[in-house]
Design an enzyme around this catalytic site. Structure first.
Site, mmCIF file in Angstrom:
data_model
loop_
_atom_site.group_PDB
_atom_site.id
_atom_site.type_symbol
_atom_site.label_atom_id
_atom_site.label_comp_id
_atom_site.label_asym_id
_atom_site.label_seq_id
_atom_site.Cartn_x
_atom_site.Cartn_y
_atom_site.Cartn_z
ATOM 1 N N ASP A 36 0.929 -1.217 -0.085
ATOM 2 C CA ASP A 36 0.069 0.004 -0.046
ATOM 3 C C ASP A 36 0.782 1.233 0.143
ATOM 4 O O ASP A 36 0.482 2.365 0.378
ATOM 5 C CB ASP A 36 -1.062 -0.014 1.257
ATOM 6 C CG ASP A 36 -1.924 -1.306 1.206
ATOM 7 O OD1 ASP A 36 -2.324 -1.553 0.052
ATOM 8 O OD2 ASP A 36 -2.219 -1.517 2.261
ATOM 9 N N LYS A 39 2.108 2.092 -4.848
ATOM 10 C CA LYS A 39 2.866 1.586 -6.232
ATOM 11 C C LYS A 39 1.969 1.738 -7.291
ATOM 12 O O LYS A 39 2.540 1.995 -8.349
ATOM 13 C CB LYS A 39 2.880 -0.073 -5.953
ATOM 14 C CG LYS A 39 3.692 -0.738 -4.981
ATOM 15 C CD LYS A 39 3.805 -2.079 -4.642
ATOM 16 C CE LYS A 39 2.345 -2.592 -4.177
ATOM 17 N NZ LYS A 39 1.874 -2.070 -2.817
ATOM 18 N N GLY A 63 -4.493 -4.312 -3.722
ATOM 19 C CA GLY A 63 -5.489 -3.474 -4.030
ATOM 20 C C GLY A 63 -4.660 -2.296 -4.174
ATOM 21 O O GLY A 63 -4.091 -1.556 -3.566
ATOM 22 N N HIS A 64 -4.970 -2.007 -5.429
ATOM 23 C CA HIS A 64 -4.138 -0.784 -6.133
ATOM 24 C C HIS A 64 -5.137 0.391 -6.773
ATOM 25 O O HIS A 64 -5.826 0.112 -7.442
ATOM 26 C CB HIS A 64 -3.456 -1.359 -7.416
ATOM 27 C CG HIS A 64 -2.246 -2.379 -6.790
ATOM 28 N ND1 HIS A 64 -1.510 -3.279 -7.780
ATOM 29 C CD2 HIS A 64 -1.723 -2.616 -5.612
ATOM 30 C CE1 HIS A 64 -0.832 -4.174 -6.952
ATOM 31 N NE2 HIS A 64 -0.837 -3.740 -6.012
ATOM 32 N N GLN A 250 2.130 -6.250 -3.109
ATOM 33 C CA GLN A 250 2.522 -6.319 -1.926
ATOM 34 C C GLN A 250 3.958 -5.407 -1.564
ATOM 35 O O GLN A 250 3.852 -4.472 -2.418
ATOM 36 C CB GLN A 250 2.618 -7.787 -1.239
ATOM 37 C CG GLN A 250 1.549 -8.524 -1.106
ATOM 38 C CD GLN A 250 0.691 -9.010 -2.212
ATOM 39 O OE1 GLN A 250 1.580 -9.802 -3.348
ATOM 40 N NE2 GLN A 250 -0.628 -8.810 -2.757
HETATM 41 P P1 GDP Z 1 -0.639 0.256 -3.493
HETATM 42 O O1 GDP Z 1 -1.325 -0.813 -2.986
HETATM 43 O O2 GDP Z 1 0.707 0.317 -3.165
HETATM 44 O O3 GDP Z 1 -0.941 0.729 -5.085
HETATM 45 O O4 GDP Z 1 -1.209 1.393 -2.863
HETATM 46 P P2 GDP Z 1 -2.926 1.776 -2.501
HETATM 47 O O5 GDP Z 1 -3.750 2.275 -3.592
HETATM 48 O O6 GDP Z 1 -3.164 0.341 -1.814
HETATM 49 O O7 GDP Z 1 -2.837 2.839 -1.218
HETATM 50 C C1 GDP Z 1 -2.207 4.238 -1.460
HETATM 51 C C2 GDP Z 1 -3.375 5.244 -1.486
HETATM 52 O O8 GDP Z 1 -2.555 6.498 -1.332
HETATM 53 C C3 GDP Z 1 -4.035 5.305 -2.655
HETATM 54 O O9 GDP Z 1 -5.463 5.619 -2.214
HETATM 55 C C4 GDP Z 1 -3.493 6.369 -3.497
HETATM 56 O O10 GDP Z 1 -4.651 6.938 -4.197
HETATM 57 C C5 GDP Z 1 -2.975 7.320 -2.339
HETATM 58 N N1 GDP Z 1 -1.700 7.954 -2.690
HETATM 59 C C6 GDP Z 1 -0.779 7.566 -3.656
HETATM 60 N N2 GDP Z 1 0.180 8.640 -3.491
HETATM 61 C C7 GDP Z 1 -0.176 9.415 -2.678
HETATM 62 C C8 GDP Z 1 0.339 10.824 -2.335
HETATM 63 O O11 GDP Z 1 1.386 11.026 -2.665
HETATM 64 N N3 GDP Z 1 -0.350 11.588 -1.309
HETATM 65 C C9 GDP Z 1 -1.700 11.035 -1.266
HETATM 66 N N4 GDP Z 1 -2.328 11.889 -0.061
HETATM 67 N N5 GDP Z 1 -2.150 9.957 -1.452
HETATM 68 C C10 GDP Z 1 -1.531 9.173 -2.261
HETATM 69 P P1 IMO Z 2 -0.753 -4.164 -2.110
HETATM 70 O O1 IMO Z 2 -0.294 -4.950 -3.582
HETATM 71 C C1 IMO Z 2 -0.970 -4.525 2.073
HETATM 72 C C2 IMO Z 2 -0.928 -8.529 3.809
HETATM 73 C C3 IMO Z 2 -2.255 -8.997 4.684
HETATM 74 C C4 IMO Z 2 -1.801 -10.090 5.665
HETATM 75 C C5 IMO Z 2 -0.560 -10.617 4.762
HETATM 76 C C6 IMO Z 2 -0.775 -11.989 4.325
HETATM 77 O O2 IMO Z 2 -2.104 -3.433 -2.263
HETATM 78 O O3 IMO Z 2 0.252 -3.687 -1.509
HETATM 79 P P2 IMO Z 2 -2.339 -12.965 2.221
HETATM 80 O O4 IMO Z 2 -3.875 -12.401 1.883
HETATM 81 O O5 IMO Z 2 -1.402 -12.075 1.198
HETATM 82 O O6 IMO Z 2 -2.041 -14.055 2.374
HETATM 83 O O7 IMO Z 2 -2.048 -12.091 3.673
HETATM 84 O O8 IMO Z 2 0.021 -9.843 3.756
HETATM 85 N N1 IMO Z 2 -1.131 -8.245 2.521
HETATM 86 C C7 IMO Z 2 -1.195 -6.913 1.917
HETATM 87 N N2 IMO Z 2 -1.064 -5.795 2.876
HETATM 88 N N3 IMO Z 2 -1.045 -4.458 0.681
HETATM 89 C C8 IMO Z 2 -1.236 -5.462 0.098
HETATM 90 O O9 IMO Z 2 -1.061 -5.528 -1.259
HETATM 91 C C9 IMO Z 2 -1.303 -6.891 0.679
HETATM 92 N N4 IMO Z 2 -1.644 -8.011 0.198
HETATM 93 C C10 IMO Z 2 -1.546 -8.764 1.297
HETATM 94 O O10 IMO Z 2 -2.917 -7.997 5.233
HETATM 95 O O11 IMO Z 2 -0.792 -9.295 6.511
HETATM 96 MG MG MG Z 3 -2.559 -1.648 -1.873
#
Ligand code: GDP
Ligand code: IMO
Ligand code: MG
Length: 452
Positions: A36, A39, A63-64, A250
């Site tokens: 999270d 990415k 979850g992206h 991840q």
């Molecule tokens: P990922 O799994 O690494 O792709 O990240 P997620 O999408 O799960 O979570 C990142 C969250 O931060 C998302 O809601 C993005 O829209 C948001 N985000 C990304 N870059 C920035 C930033 O520089 N500032 C803020 N405030 N939000 C950001």
């Molecule tokens: P993105 O790509 C954050 C965490 C779960 C748990 C551990 C194992 O959005 O960054 P799993 O279901 O993979 O066996 O769970 O890994 N986890 C993540 N945490 N971002 C993710 O993906 C994750 N995918 C799995 O919360 O701790």
């Molecule tokens: Mg994510």
């Protein structure tokens, strides 16, 4: 740099790609903390310069989020490059796919405006990717409840059990769905043992061969328009002539080998994972961008030395909107941990840093960065990561304190335009992490990005 994406209209993208020469280095985007990190935002930015985007590991546990033209798109399995008109998007061999999750994600993206015709044109699934079967999800749920207070806190998407079967050589791959004769042979080999363990170990219902065969037909139909049986030809051409972006899910600290084991996922998010999961080998990779948040978050269980359980942690969570995209769970928050960052740069193979969410600190008068861990039992201070996570309760963070900038950075367009306090924080962060910062992000939108 101004970047622009287009949602598709069904134009033939291949023509554009064939005319292009390789102009940019092949890059891997790696989550460098606990997932999270943002990415997807960075992948989306860099995808502009790529011809092919390949997701190399993980499954629908990811979850992206991509914000494009003010609209939010959510991805789990499908590479976010699908938002561009002229990219090929590959779900690589290292990914595990739940067909129903895949179908749901596609349906949601179609309702968000991505055309079905474009999916058929641009999206490819590797036939060697493993399929998450219903028993995988059931076992994941069962194991988590059985572990009680020792649970991992998984996403319950069946990821661990799917990879377990892959390595136990009893998994079902996408290609298996397309050959009923060999599928039948395979089911005869794996189902009796699987059923025995479902019944005797987990107390779950067994599956009849007829039911599984019917399910596999359904899955085959879902995948049929996308499976790239000529992947060797396509990827050979890709490797020779195209610019590739390898998309990780991840993060390094969730890596099965290098993460906070056993509180990890079951794949290899590290940069090296791309070499295997994208069918290209290590020499196809020229750069590995590690995505870090300006702080750290973690969903699920597991150690977290810089975790803040006070109002500062709550403030980060609130301003950063730190809630999971896949499970909706609140993310635990803490200060940036350079011990983790240094480790991540090493084992993740990270050559440069993309730093996101700097704006979350815009109203913080003081910011801390953990430069080392102190062992409270021995008094020893070290900047190297202790890999036995059961000892983490013995460590406390050694913080450096930085003055906050107390102004809005969300509209800053260049690194030079950042307040001095932010530059000082970033400079130190870069120094202790051991890799140069190339990208700084101060908001979810593409425009809120600066290249250093
Ligand atoms: P990922 O799994 O690494 O792709 O990240 P997620 O999408 O799960 O979570 C990142 C969250 O931060 C998302 O809601 C993005 O829209 C948001 N985000 C990304 N870059 C920035 C930033 O520089 N500032 C803020 N405030 N939000 C950001
Ligand atoms: P993105 O790509 C954050 C965490 C779960 C748990 C551990 C194992 O959005 O960054 P799993 O279901 O993979 O066996 O769970 O890994 N986890 C993540 N945490 N971002 C993710 O993906 C994750 N995918 C799995 O919360 O701790
Ligand atoms: Mg994510």
């Amino acid at each position: 740099m101004r970047l622009k994406s287009q949602i598709l209209t069904g134009a033939n993208p291949l023509k554009t790609i064939k005319a292009r020469r390789k102009t940019v280095e092949n890059t891997v985007v790696v989550g460098a903390q606990f997932g999270d990190e943002g990415k997807a935002k960075i992948t989306d930015l860099l995808a502009e310069n790529a011809d092919v985007v390949i997701r190399y590991q993980g499954g629908s546990n990811a979850g992206h989020t991509v914000v494009s033209n003010g609209k939010k798109y959510k991805f789990h399995l499908i590479p976010s490059g699908i938002l561009y008109e002229n990219k090929i998007c590959f779900i690589g061999a290292g990914v595990v796919i739940n067909p129903l999750d895949f179908q749901k994600e596609m349906t949601e993206l179609i309702s968000d405006g991505v055309s079905e015709a474009h999916f058929k044109e641009a999206l490819k699934i590797h036939p060697l990717a493993h399929v998450t079967m219903p028993w995988h999800t059931e076992i994941d749920g069962y194991s988590e409840s059985a572990l009680g207070k020792n649970k991992i806190g998984t996403t319950k998407k069946g990821i661990g059990p799917t990879y377990t079967d892959k390595y136990a050589r009893s998994g079902i791959r996408v290609e298996d769905l397309f050959n009923e004769e060999t599928l039948s042979e395979k089911l005869d080999a794996i189902l009796p043992l699987k059923n025995k363990s479902l019944e005797k170990v987990y107390g779950l219902q067994p599956y009849s061969k007829e039911d599984v065969t019917a399910l596999c037909r359904k899955y085959r139909d879902i995948f049929a328009p996308f499976v790239c049986f000529e992947w060797q030809k396509v990827l050979d051409d890709t490797k020779r002539n195209k610019t590739i972006l390898f998309e990780g899910a991840q993060g390094v600290l969730l890596d099965i080998d290098y993460g906070t084991y056993p509180y990890v996922t079951s794949s290899n998010p590290v940069g090296g994972g791309a070499a295997v999961g994208a069918s290209m080998g290590p020499l196809a990779i020229k750069e590995v961008i590690g995505v870090f948040k300006a702080y750290i978050t973690r969903v699920g269980e597991g150690p977290f030395v810089t975790e803040l359980t006070d109002e500062t942690g709550e403030k980060i969570q609130k301003i950063g909107a730190e809630f999971g995209v896949t499970t909706g769970r609140a993310r635990r928050c803490g200060w940036f941990d350079a011990v983790i960052a240094k480790y991540s740069v090493l084992v993740g193979g990270i050559s440069s840093i993309a730093l996101t969410k700097l704006d979350v600190f815009d109203t913080f008068p003081e910011i801390k960065l953990c430069a080392a861990y102190r062992n409270v039992k021995t008094g020893e201070v070290s900047e190297y990561y202790p890999t036995n996570v059961y000892t983490h309760k013995d460590y406390e963070p050694v913080y450096e304190v930085f003055k906050g900038w107390m102004c809005d950075t969300t509209n800053v367009k260049s690194f030079d335009g950042l307040p001095d306090e932010a530059k000082i924080y970033l400079k130190r962060l870069e120094e202790v992490s051991g890799a140069p910062i190339k990208i700084v992000s101060t908001g979810p939108d593409r425009e809120q990005t600066m290249f250093v």
